[in-house]
Every structure is written in C-alpha cells, then in structure tokens.
Design an enzyme around this catalytic site. Sequence first.
Site, PDB file in Angstrom:
ATOM      1  N   GLU A 126      51.371 129.208  70.404  1.00  0.00           N
ATOM      2  CA  GLU A 126      52.110 130.136  69.542  1.00  0.00           C
ATOM      3  C   GLU A 126      52.849 131.181  70.376  1.00  0.00           C
ATOM      4  O   GLU A 126      53.982 131.565  70.077  1.00  0.00           O
ATOM      5  CB  GLU A 126      51.154 130.833  68.573  1.00  0.00           C
ATOM      6  N   SER A 149      38.511 133.243  65.914  1.00  0.00           N
ATOM      7  CA  SER A 149      38.881 134.321  65.000  1.00  0.00           C
ATOM      8  C   SER A 149      37.711 135.288  64.918  1.00  0.00           C
ATOM      9  O   SER A 149      36.557 134.886  64.987  1.00  0.00           O
ATOM     10  CB  SER A 149      39.176 133.724  63.620  1.00  0.00           C
ATOM     11  N   LYS A 152      37.212 128.853  63.288  1.00  0.00           N
ATOM     12  CA  LYS A 152      38.597 128.695  63.755  1.00  0.00           C
ATOM     13  C   LYS A 152      38.713 128.384  65.247  1.00  0.00           C
ATOM     14  O   LYS A 152      37.935 128.852  66.064  1.00  0.00           O
ATOM     15  CB  LYS A 152      39.396 129.990  63.477  1.00  0.00           C
ATOM     16  N   HIS A 158      62.679 114.274  60.442  1.00  0.00           N
ATOM     17  CA  HIS A 158      62.481 115.171  59.285  1.00  0.00           C
ATOM     18  C   HIS A 158      61.006 115.532  59.122  1.00  0.00           C
ATOM     19  O   HIS A 158      60.582 115.863  58.011  1.00  0.00           O
ATOM     20  CB  HIS A 158      63.011 114.548  57.988  1.00  0.00           C
TER      21      HIS A 158
END
Length: 463
Positions: A291, A278, A284, A157
């Site tokens: 992704e 970024s 970043k 979970h």
Amino acid sequence: MSNKMWGGRFSERPDEIMEEINVSIDVDRHLFAQDIAASKAHAAMLASQGIITNSDAKNIGKGLDTILSEIGKGDFEFKRALEDIHMNVESRLSELIGPAAGRLHTARSRNDQVATDFRLYVRDIIDETDAALAAFQAALVNRALEHAATVMPGFTHLQTAQPVTFGHHLLAYVEMAARDRGRFQDARKRLNESPLGAAALAGTSFPIDRHATAKALLFDRPMANSLDAVSDRDFVLETLSAASICAVHMSRFAEEIVIWTSPLVGLIRLSDKFTTGSSIMPQKRNPDAAELVRAKTGRVIGALNGLLIVMKGLPLAYQKDMQEDKQGAMEGFAALSLAIRAMTGMVRDLVPDEAKMKAAAGEGYATATDLADWLVRTLKMPFRDAHHVTGRIVAKAAEGGVALHELPLKEMQAIEPKITKEVLGVLSVESSVKSRTSFGGTAPKNVAAQAKVWVKRLEKERK
Ligand code: ARG
C-alpha cells in the site's frame, strides 16, 4: 555584521524572515560530497592553468579532504547563517587554511557550482536506481523460473480472461523495469555534461580549462553555452519523469499484491516480514508495504509536477527560484528507492497458492477462447462463427452451473453437431497455457526460456 561571503556592500544583517526564506543548507547539505569533489577539480585546474599557485591548490585540496572527513564523521557544524553548502564549505576552508581559501572561488560562481553539484548528485541517483532495478529484475526472474508452469488466471477489466502462468506475469514486470532502466540511462547521457566554468552566466575572462574539469568529474564534455549551463534543470525533470514512470510500474504491481493477498482473492500470501497486524482486529495481515509503495508514487509524481511548476515561468539565466529544485527531487528519489527495495523484498517473500490459482484460472469459462480456436482449427469455422457457437456453449454450461470441460459432449453437439470428443483436450487450463507458444506468449516453455535469457543478460551485466 553582514555576510562575509557577499556582504561587501551591505551594512545591516538580513531580517530573520529573510534568512529563513533564503537558507538552503538543510537540503543542500546532502550535496557535500559532490560540492567538495567539484571544488577539488576546480582548484587543480586553476593551478595547472597558472591562475592560482600550486601550493595554494595543494592546501585547498588538503583542506577540502579534511572537511569531507569531518562531515563524514559528523564533526562538521552546518551554519544556517552561511545559507548553503557552498558557503559552509568555503567558510570552513578558510578557518582551516587561511586566505588561500579565498582563491578557490576564482572564475566560478555559486550558479555553475550548484548546477555542477546537482548534476553529479542526480547522476549518482541514476546509478543507484539502476542497481536497485537490476536487483528487482533478478528477484523476479528467479521466481519466474520457479513458476514458469504455475497456472493463474489472467485478467482484463479485472475479469477472468484466459489462463496464464505466474512466471509470465512476473516477467512482464522484468520488461517494464528494463525500459525504466533504459529511460534512466537516456537521461544520464544527456545529463553528463559539465556546467562548471560557466561562472555566473557569461563565462569568465580567466584562462580556465573547462574540458579538464569536465574530465576530472567524469563528465563527457563541458556544456557549450554558459547561459544554458546555469539555468536549466531539465536533467532533474527528465530523471524525475523516468522516476515517475518507474514508480507507476511499482504502484501497479503493488496494487496487484494488495488484490491478490485479500482474503476474497487469496492468490498469494506474504509472510510476517512484509505484513503488519491491526491493533484492534487480531486476525488481520495487512499488506502495508504494498500500500505504501502505491502511495509513495504520489510523492514521486508530485516532485516532478512541483519542479515543472517552479521552472515554467523562469527567464534566463539563474533565478533563485531554482533553489527549490532540490528538496522535492531528493524526497522523490528517496521514495522511489524505497519503493523498489520494498517490491524486491515482496517478490522474494511472496508465496503463491498454486491450487487456488489453478482453480481460479478455470473459473469464469477462461478456456472459452481455446474452444473457439479449436472450432476454427479443426472444423475450419470462421472465427466470428466460432465465437458465436462458443458463446452459446458457455451459456449452456452456465445454465447448468458447470465448467466447460464438465459439460456433456451431447449438449455441445446439440449446439454444433460436428464437435467431437477431441475438444476436451483443449478445455483444461494446463492445455490452454501450453498452447500459447507464439513469441511472447504464456506457454511454460516460452516462459522458462525467456527467464533464462534474462538470467544470462543480468549475469553478463554484473561482469
Ligand atoms: N543555494 C543556491 C541554489 O541552490 C546556490 C546558488 C545561489 N546563487 C546565487 N546567485 N544566489 O540555487
């Protein structure tokens, strides 16, 4: 002028829109090597059966070799007016060798030709995917050996559940990849029959030898039913199914990398090689590769769905709808190939933060099960009672804001008087993972042994 390959009964050119919807060369040009190999096998068989002369077959073979090298060098002009790869090759062949080229299409049709070419193509894809998955497994196994004893939190979970080792977690993906490889091999076995010689749909009156062409193209045997041979694309569907399941595995792992690299979690770090910056936020480090692996999965599954929908209403035998079988499949296979290679790169690149992993493994009372198991083993308590007692001890620790091993023994004894100081021996994350020695469990010595089994297996495969 009408089409010189099939235009005998036509007097007008096709409408521009007709040509636009009909043309497939932009996609099926990728089948050039398979198309030429199949044509060479077919011509050689026609000659040995006495259907064409040896000298024609020889010229056809030579001409096809020339075309193969022209395409390889980028010297070949693919013509949209010639529709597809089959007619582009045949037309160039007739430029090169003259009328003998026209004998190549004896006893075959584009229907069995395209089915043959695409089987050969998908078979190559399966072999390439297998090799890519083997490299992915090897990368995982190396890291698993290195981290057989590195403790990390195991989750259910997405809540801290029990401590596990990082090596164990990585080996889970080695097992998944092994089943993926098995599914591709299963698909390969069923795929590996030759449609060539089924002709348009009914077979042919020429005395062809389908066994010979099957053998020459390394198929196990010719397909037994000519209608089936030209009209099913289940071999693509099956391979795309295997690809979809494999992509889902890649995607789940990619998602873990996204979670683990988030500054909120920080269990692993990727180097500059597998992150991007970024354009506005200088701090970043985005896990873009992971992704995109997650996203590419959509393309693979989309390709499977797309082709299932193309096929679902088609009567036997060949229907032109089937020309739409290639683009999505080729894109899906390319997406999977990239995803596997990106995951392999990230597995080699990632660096776990071992201290953070260990600290996180101990958070959230992750060794509560060890305490309950101790009560069962040492005090002979039924597990249900042990579960309840442990729950009360966890609540007590939570109340004081301390970890289980920091809770004074007296406080535990206030809940269960028979608890002794020996219990402290099972409450650390290291002792927890060390105790999980059941077959398939996370104990460092199990993980190291299992990783070595895989090292050997993968080595043996390479021989
Ligand atoms: N380009 C076609 C395909 O990919 C080849 C077969 C065409 N056959 C036909 N009878 N029009 O399916």
